[in-house]
Scaffold this motif. Structure first.
Motif, PDB file in Angstrom:
ATOM      1  N   LYS A 162      11.678  11.956  -7.100  1.00  0.00           N
ATOM      2  CA  LYS A 162      10.537  12.207  -6.225  1.00  0.00           C
ATOM      3  C   LYS A 162      10.482  11.077  -5.216  1.00  0.00           C
ATOM      4  O   LYS A 162      10.424   9.904  -5.590  1.00  0.00           O
ATOM      5  N   TRP A 197      13.723  15.129  -4.439  1.00  0.00           N
ATOM      6  CA  TRP A 197      12.598  16.050  -4.505  1.00  0.00           C
ATOM      7  C   TRP A 197      11.619  15.602  -3.424  1.00  0.00           C
ATOM      8  O   TRP A 197      11.089  14.493  -3.469  1.00  0.00           O
ATOM      9  N   GLN A 256       8.407  16.856  -0.477  1.00  0.00           N
ATOM     10  CA  GLN A 256       7.396  17.835  -0.099  1.00  0.00           C
ATOM     11  C   GLN A 256       6.917  17.495   1.294  1.00  0.00           C
ATOM     12  O   GLN A 256       6.836  16.321   1.666  1.00  0.00           O
ATOM     13  N   ASP A 314       7.221  14.972   6.174  1.00  0.00           N
ATOM     14  CA  ASP A 314       6.279  14.584   5.112  1.00  0.00           C
ATOM     15  C   ASP A 314       5.302  13.512   5.578  1.00  0.00           C
ATOM     16  O   ASP A 314       4.569  12.938   4.793  1.00  0.00           O
ATOM     17  N   MET A 344       7.773  22.491  -1.147  1.00  0.00           N
ATOM     18  CA  MET A 344       8.425  21.605  -2.095  1.00  0.00           C
ATOM     19  C   MET A 344       9.906  21.962  -2.021  1.00  0.00           C
ATOM     20  O   MET A 344      10.266  23.136  -2.122  1.00  0.00           O
ATOM     21  N   VAL A 369      13.939  20.703  -3.333  1.00  0.00           N
ATOM     22  CA  VAL A 369      14.813  19.870  -4.149  1.00  0.00           C
ATOM     23  C   VAL A 369      16.233  20.189  -3.712  1.00  0.00           C
ATOM     24  O   VAL A 369      16.598  21.355  -3.566  1.00  0.00           O
ATOM     25  N   TRP A 396       0.727  14.830  -3.818  1.00  0.00           N
ATOM     26  CA  TRP A 396       2.150  14.491  -3.731  1.00  0.00           C
ATOM     27  C   TRP A 396       2.335  12.994  -3.517  1.00  0.00           C
ATOM     28  O   TRP A 396       3.152  12.355  -4.169  1.00  0.00           O
ATOM     29  N   GLU A 412       1.767  11.275  -6.748  1.00  0.00           N
ATOM     30  CA  GLU A 412       2.882  11.495  -7.677  1.00  0.00           C
ATOM     31  C   GLU A 412       4.064  10.586  -7.343  1.00  0.00           C
ATOM     32  O   GLU A 412       4.678   9.991  -8.231  1.00  0.00           O
ATOM     33  N   VAL A 413       4.393  10.494  -6.054  1.00  0.00           N
ATOM     34  CA  VAL A 413       5.527   9.655  -5.631  1.00  0.00           C
ATOM     35  C   VAL A 413       5.230   8.191  -5.936  1.00  0.00           C
ATOM     36  O   VAL A 413       6.086   7.472  -6.457  1.00  0.00           O
TER      37      VAL A 413
END
Length: 136
Positions: free
Chosen positions: A9, A38, A40, A58, A83, A85, A116, A119-120
């Motif tokens: 990520k 990964w 987004q 992004d 999203m 990958v 997001w 999360e990263v």
């Protein structure tokens, strides 16, 4: 493809620091070895208008998306939050390229972009930062 290496990520800006490895199938970001990134972001180029070229933004950078026929046949539109990958390809003097293996429209998900970034940041702090600092 070594699926024991997780998709990392990351933000597109982090791809600038990625380096090729002796193995043609992997890339390194500090001590983090990866084959798939990964990401987004928002689709900023309409594939119909731009001759099939798709670009993801992004907020930290841009990456060109290379789609397989399965994904190319779907209706992707500028402004969608996606999203993706895929395998990252380093290109000198050009926009980075991601050969997409998975792509999902997350446009309907509320707070998707803010989540997001969190999360990263969390993945970086917990898993990647110690390895990157070790190899810096």
């Amino acid at each position: 493809m070594d699926y024991s290496l997780a998709a990392v990520k990351m933000l597109i800006s982090q791809l600038r620091d990625a380096k090729p490895t002796p193995s043609q199938n992997a890339t390194a970001l500090g001590g983090v070895l990866f084959q798939r990134a990964w990401l987004q972001g928002v689709l900023v180029s309409d594939p119909v208008i731009s001759g099939g070229r798709m670009v993801l933004d992004d907020g930290t950078g841009l990456v060109e998306l290379s789609l397989s026929n399965d994904f190319a046949l779907r209706q992707w539109k500028s402004g969608m939050y996606l999203m993706v990958v895929g395998v990252y390809h380093i290109r000198t003097g050009e926009m980075p390229l991601l050969k997409v293996h998975k792509m999902v429209d997350l446009s309907a998900s509320p707070d998707r972009e803010a989540m997001w970034y969190l999360e990263v940041m969390d993945a970086y702090r917990l898993f990647y930062q110690p390895l990157i600092q070790e190899f810096s």
